[in-house]
Design a protein around this motif. Structure first.
Motif, short mmCIF file in Angstrom:
data_model
loop_
_atom_site.label_atom_id
_atom_site.label_comp_id
_atom_site.label_asym_id
_atom_site.label_seq_id
_atom_site.Cartn_x
_atom_site.Cartn_y
_atom_site.Cartn_z
N THR A 30 0.11 1.52 -19.22
CA THR A 30 1.26 1.96 -18.44
C THR A 30 1.02 1.78 -16.94
O THR A 30 1.94 1.41 -16.19
CB THR A 30 1.57 3.45 -18.73
OG1 THR A 30 1.74 3.62 -20.14
CG2 THR A 30 2.83 3.90 -18.01
N VAL A 31 -0.20 2.01 -16.51
CA VAL A 31 -0.53 1.84 -15.10
C VAL A 31 -0.36 0.38 -14.69
O VAL A 31 0.14 0.07 -13.60
CB VAL A 31 -1.97 2.32 -14.83
CG1 VAL A 31 -2.37 2.04 -13.38
CG2 VAL A 31 -2.10 3.80 -15.13
N GLY A 32 -0.78 -0.54 -15.56
CA GLY A 32 -0.63 -1.96 -15.24
C GLY A 32 0.82 -2.38 -15.09
O GLY A 32 1.17 -3.11 -14.15
N TRP A 33 1.69 -1.93 -16.00
CA TRP A 33 3.11 -2.28 -15.90
C TRP A 33 3.76 -1.62 -14.69
O TRP A 33 4.62 -2.22 -14.03
CB TRP A 33 3.83 -1.85 -17.17
CG TRP A 33 3.68 -2.83 -18.28
CD1 TRP A 33 2.84 -2.76 -19.34
CD2 TRP A 33 4.40 -4.07 -18.43
NE1 TRP A 33 2.98 -3.86 -20.16
CE2 TRP A 33 3.92 -4.68 -19.62
CE3 TRP A 33 5.37 -4.71 -17.68
CZ2 TRP A 33 4.41 -5.90 -20.07
CZ3 TRP A 33 5.86 -5.95 -18.13
CH2 TRP A 33 5.38 -6.52 -19.30
N THR A 34 3.34 -0.40 -14.37
CA THR A 34 3.89 0.27 -13.19
C THR A 34 3.50 -0.46 -11.92
O THR A 34 4.32 -0.66 -11.02
CB THR A 34 3.40 1.73 -13.13
OG1 THR A 34 3.74 2.40 -14.35
CG2 THR A 34 4.02 2.46 -11.96
N LEU A 35 2.23 -0.87 -11.84
CA LEU A 35 1.80 -1.65 -10.68
C LEU A 35 2.53 -2.99 -10.60
O LEU A 35 2.86 -3.47 -9.50
CB LEU A 35 0.29 -1.88 -10.75
CG LEU A 35 -0.60 -0.69 -10.42
CD1 LEU A 35 -2.07 -1.06 -10.62
CD2 LEU A 35 -0.36 -0.21 -9.01
N GLY A 36 2.80 -3.59 -11.76
CA GLY A 36 3.54 -4.85 -11.76
C GLY A 36 4.94 -4.68 -11.19
O GLY A 36 5.40 -5.51 -10.38
N LEU A 37 5.61 -3.61 -11.58
CA LEU A 37 6.95 -3.35 -11.04
C LEU A 37 6.89 -3.06 -9.54
O LEU A 37 7.80 -3.46 -8.79
CB LEU A 37 7.58 -2.16 -11.78
CG LEU A 37 7.91 -2.41 -13.26
CD1 LEU A 37 8.47 -1.13 -13.89
CD2 LEU A 37 8.92 -3.55 -13.42
N VAL A 38 5.85 -2.39 -9.10
CA VAL A 38 5.71 -2.11 -7.67
C VAL A 38 5.50 -3.40 -6.88
O VAL A 38 6.08 -3.59 -5.80
CB VAL A 38 4.55 -1.13 -7.43
CG1 VAL A 38 4.24 -1.00 -5.95
CG2 VAL A 38 4.89 0.23 -8.01
N TRP A 39 4.70 -4.33 -7.42
CA TRP A 39 4.48 -5.60 -6.73
C TRP A 39 5.77 -6.44 -6.69
O TRP A 39 6.01 -7.17 -5.73
CB TRP A 39 3.35 -6.38 -7.40
CG TRP A 39 1.99 -5.92 -6.99
CD1 TRP A 39 1.10 -5.20 -7.74
CD2 TRP A 39 1.34 -6.14 -5.73
NE1 TRP A 39 -0.04 -4.96 -7.02
CE2 TRP A 39 0.07 -5.52 -5.79
CE3 TRP A 39 1.72 -6.79 -4.56
CZ2 TRP A 39 -0.82 -5.55 -4.72
CZ3 TRP A 39 0.84 -6.80 -3.49
CH2 TRP A 39 -0.41 -6.20 -3.57
N ALA A 61 0.82 -1.21 0.00
CA ALA A 61 0.00 0.00 0.00
C ALA A 61 0.86 1.26 0.00
O ALA A 61 0.57 2.22 -0.72
CB ALA A 61 -0.93 -0.01 1.21
N VAL A 62 1.92 1.25 0.80
CA VAL A 62 2.81 2.42 0.85
C VAL A 62 3.46 2.66 -0.52
O VAL A 62 3.50 3.78 -1.03
CB VAL A 62 3.87 2.24 1.95
CG1 VAL A 62 4.92 3.34 1.86
CG2 VAL A 62 3.21 2.26 3.32
N LEU A 63 3.97 1.59 -1.13
CA LEU A 63 4.63 1.72 -2.43
C LEU A 63 3.66 2.16 -3.52
O LEU A 63 3.98 3.01 -4.36
CB LEU A 63 5.30 0.40 -2.81
CG LEU A 63 6.48 -0.05 -1.93
CD1 LEU A 63 6.95 -1.44 -2.35
CD2 LEU A 63 7.62 0.94 -2.04
N ILE A 64 2.45 1.59 -3.51
CA ILE A 64 1.48 1.92 -4.56
C ILE A 64 0.96 3.35 -4.39
O ILE A 64 0.82 4.09 -5.37
CB ILE A 64 0.32 0.90 -4.53
CG1 ILE A 64 0.82 -0.47 -5.02
CG2 ILE A 64 -0.85 1.37 -5.39
CD1 ILE A 64 -0.21 -1.57 -4.93
N LEU A 79 8.78 -5.14 -6.56
CA LEU A 79 9.56 -4.50 -5.51
C LEU A 79 9.04 -4.87 -4.13
O LEU A 79 9.81 -5.05 -3.17
CB LEU A 79 9.52 -2.98 -5.69
CG LEU A 79 10.31 -2.13 -4.69
CD1 LEU A 79 11.78 -2.50 -4.72
CD2 LEU A 79 10.11 -0.66 -4.96
N ASN A 80 7.74 -5.04 -4.03
CA ASN A 80 7.15 -5.46 -2.75
C ASN A 80 7.59 -6.87 -2.37
O ASN A 80 7.78 -7.18 -1.19
CB ASN A 80 5.63 -5.38 -2.84
CG ASN A 80 4.97 -5.70 -1.51
OD1 ASN A 80 5.32 -5.14 -0.48
ND2 ASN A 80 4.02 -6.60 -1.53
N SER A 81 7.75 -7.75 -3.35
CA SER A 81 8.23 -9.10 -3.06
C SER A 81 9.67 -9.07 -2.56
O SER A 81 10.06 -9.88 -1.70
CB SER A 81 8.11 -9.98 -4.31
OG SER A 81 8.96 -9.51 -5.34
#
Length: 200
Positions: A67-76, A37-40, A78-80
């Protein structure tokens, strides 16, 4: 006469008690969602996007054609990477990392399905979960094994460094009274020899 209960065996049984495992799962899942949540939220604010719960819990937001989907994918992803640190701090056992990593993603699947009232049908979402679980497991196992293989210090002090013997101008060591040989064979004592003495 009441029967005396035997004390619980220390070690694996205490570490694998259901209550402790459940508590670790709950804390790990909360840390997983809190960090995501913090990262997103941070990424959405920087990108100027509207912040909502759908970015965290909806599988429809993770798409490979936006673009939003790929950005969220990179954030997830990073979360892992960050979740591997939580596994090291909470689990700290390499044999249990795979179980906890898969449990976190299975609970995320249930939460996402309940929130959207549908099982995720996006292949990008499933590929991201497989990638996230692989990264979390690999880094978690490596970090826990590194911690398990560290040498244990029982509080012993390192041996004091021996002062080298004084050397004369010829480079040979001089000793006064008692000393220790260079070969470590034991102590020796300097004995004065007479002028007419015979060397043995």
């Amino acid at each position: 006469m009441p029967r005396r209960r035997r004390p619980p065996r220390p070690g694996a049984l205490a570490d694998l008690s259901p209550t402790r495992i459940l508590a670790q799962i709950v804390v790990l899942q909360i840390a997983y969602y809190a960090c995501a949540a913090v990262l997103i939220v941070f990424t959405a604010l920087v990108a100027g996007k509207e912040v909502g719960v759908d970015l965290v819990l909806s599988w429809r937001s993770l798409r490979g054609d936006t673009t939003v989907g790929w950005t969220l994918g990179l954030v997830w992803v990073l979360n892992s990477l960050t979740s591997a640190i939580f596994i090291l701090l909470l689990i700290a056992r390499s044999k249990l990392v795979l179980d906890f990593a898969l449990t976190v993603h299975f609970i995320h699947l249930i939460v996402t399905s309940l929130y959207t009232h549908a099982v995720p049908a996006n292949l990008f979402w499933w590929a991201l979960q497989i990638c996230s679980a692989t990264i979390m497991t690999s880094l978690g196992v490596w970090a826990c094994q590194w911690r398990e293989l560290r040498p244990i210090n029982f509080g012993s002090k390192p041996p004091a460094r021996q002062q080298p013997a004084a050397e004369d101008e010829g480079g040979e060591s001089r000793g006064r009274g008692r000393g220790r040989g260079r070969d470590g064979a034991g102590e020796y004592e300097m004995v004065a020899m007479g002028e007419g003495g015979n060397n043995v």
